[in-house]
Design a protein around this motif. Sequence first.
Motif, PDB file in Angstrom:
ATOM      1  N   GLY A  58       0.836  -1.198   0.000  1.00 42.90           N
ATOM      2  CA  GLY A  58       0.000   0.000   0.000  1.00 42.90           C
ATOM      3  C   GLY A  58       0.867   1.243   0.000  1.00 42.90           C
ATOM      4  O   GLY A  58       1.642   1.468   0.929  1.00 42.90           O
ATOM      5  N   LEU A  59       0.763   2.022  -1.058  1.00 43.84           N
ATOM      6  CA  LEU A  59       1.588   3.230  -1.189  1.00 43.84           C
ATOM      7  C   LEU A  59       0.729   4.484  -1.067  1.00 43.84           C
ATOM      8  O   LEU A  59       0.847   5.426  -1.838  1.00 43.84           O
ATOM      9  N   GLY A  60      -0.125   4.476  -0.057  1.00 41.97           N
ATOM     10  CA  GLY A  60      -0.999   5.613   0.208  1.00 41.97           C
ATOM     11  C   GLY A  60      -0.435   6.506   1.295  1.00 41.97           C
ATOM     12  O   GLY A  60       0.774   6.727   1.391  1.00 41.97           O
ATOM     13  N   GLY A  88       1.970   4.196   3.662  1.00 38.20           N
ATOM     14  CA  GLY A  88       3.018   3.430   2.989  1.00 38.20           C
ATOM     15  C   GLY A  88       4.015   4.276   2.232  1.00 38.20           C
ATOM     16  O   GLY A  88       5.222   4.013   2.268  1.00 38.20           O
ATOM     17  N   LEU A  89       3.543   5.299   1.534  1.00 42.39           N
ATOM     18  CA  LEU A  89       4.448   6.117   0.724  1.00 42.39           C
ATOM     19  C   LEU A  89       5.480   6.860   1.569  1.00 42.39           C
ATOM     20  O   LEU A  89       6.682   6.772   1.284  1.00 42.39           O
ATOM     21  N   GLY A 125       7.534  -1.987  -3.544  1.00 41.26           N
ATOM     22  CA  GLY A 125       6.242  -1.389  -3.234  1.00 41.26           C
ATOM     23  C   GLY A 125       5.138  -2.186  -3.901  1.00 41.26           C
ATOM     24  O   GLY A 125       5.228  -2.519  -5.078  1.00 41.26           O
ATOM     25  N   GLU A 153       1.117  -2.093  -4.690  1.00 40.84           N
ATOM     26  CA  GLU A 153      -0.055  -1.211  -4.730  1.00 40.84           C
ATOM     27  C   GLU A 153      -1.006  -1.738  -5.789  1.00 40.84           C
ATOM     28  O   GLU A 153      -0.591  -1.997  -6.922  1.00 40.84           O
ATOM     29  N   GLN A 154      -2.266  -1.897  -5.428  1.00 44.59           N
ATOM     30  CA  GLN A 154      -3.232  -2.440  -6.382  1.00 44.59           C
ATOM     31  C   GLN A 154      -3.708  -1.412  -7.402  1.00 44.59           C
ATOM     32  O   GLN A 154      -4.166  -1.774  -8.481  1.00 44.59           O
ATOM     33  N   ASN A 155      -3.590  -0.136  -7.081  1.00 49.16           N
ATOM     34  CA  ASN A 155      -4.008   0.923  -8.001  1.00 49.16           C
ATOM     35  C   ASN A 155      -2.812   1.274  -8.896  1.00 49.16           C
ATOM     36  O   ASN A 155      -1.844   1.881  -8.424  1.00 49.16           O
ATOM     37  N   ARG A 209      -1.658   4.988  -8.813  1.00 49.51           N
ATOM     38  CA  ARG A 209      -0.976   5.362  -7.574  1.00 49.51           C
ATOM     39  C   ARG A 209       0.424   4.753  -7.522  1.00 49.51           C
ATOM     40  O   ARG A 209       1.375   5.385  -7.060  1.00 49.51           O
ATOM     41  N   ALA A 210       0.568   3.536  -8.011  1.00 49.39           N
ATOM     42  CA  ALA A 210       1.884   2.882  -8.029  1.00 49.39           C
ATOM     43  C   ALA A 210       2.860   3.675  -8.888  1.00 49.39           C
ATOM     44  O   ALA A 210       4.007   3.898  -8.498  1.00 49.39           O
ATOM     45  N   ALA A 212       3.741   6.972  -7.158  1.00 47.32           N
ATOM     46  CA  ALA A 212       4.655   6.734  -6.036  1.00 47.32           C
ATOM     47  C   ALA A 212       6.069   6.500  -6.539  1.00 47.32           C
ATOM     48  O   ALA A 212       7.030   7.038  -5.982  1.00 47.32           O
TER      49      ALA A 212
END
Length: 78
Positions: free
Chosen positions: A26-28, A31-32, A47, A49-51, A54-55, A58
Amino acid sequence: MSHTPPALLTLQEKIKDCTAMVGVVGLGYLGLPFAVEKAKVGFRLLGIEQNPRRAEQAAILIREILLKLIENSLKSPS
C-alpha cells in the motif's frame, strides 16, 4: 543457553548495513512516506499497490526525492 537462528542473524546484519529489501504494501498515506524514508537511508524497496496509477505516481515521487538528495549531496562541500 539461547541459540539465535542463522537466518535471524543474517537479517539483523542486513538491516544494520541497509542491504535488506523493504516491502511496503500500500503506497498511500502511510506506505508512501514510510517507503520514502527507508529509501533515503539506502534500503532497496518493493512497493505493492493495487491501483496502477498510484503505483506509478509513487515510483515517480520516490525517484524524484532520491535524485534531489543525490544532487544536494553533490553540491554540499565535503
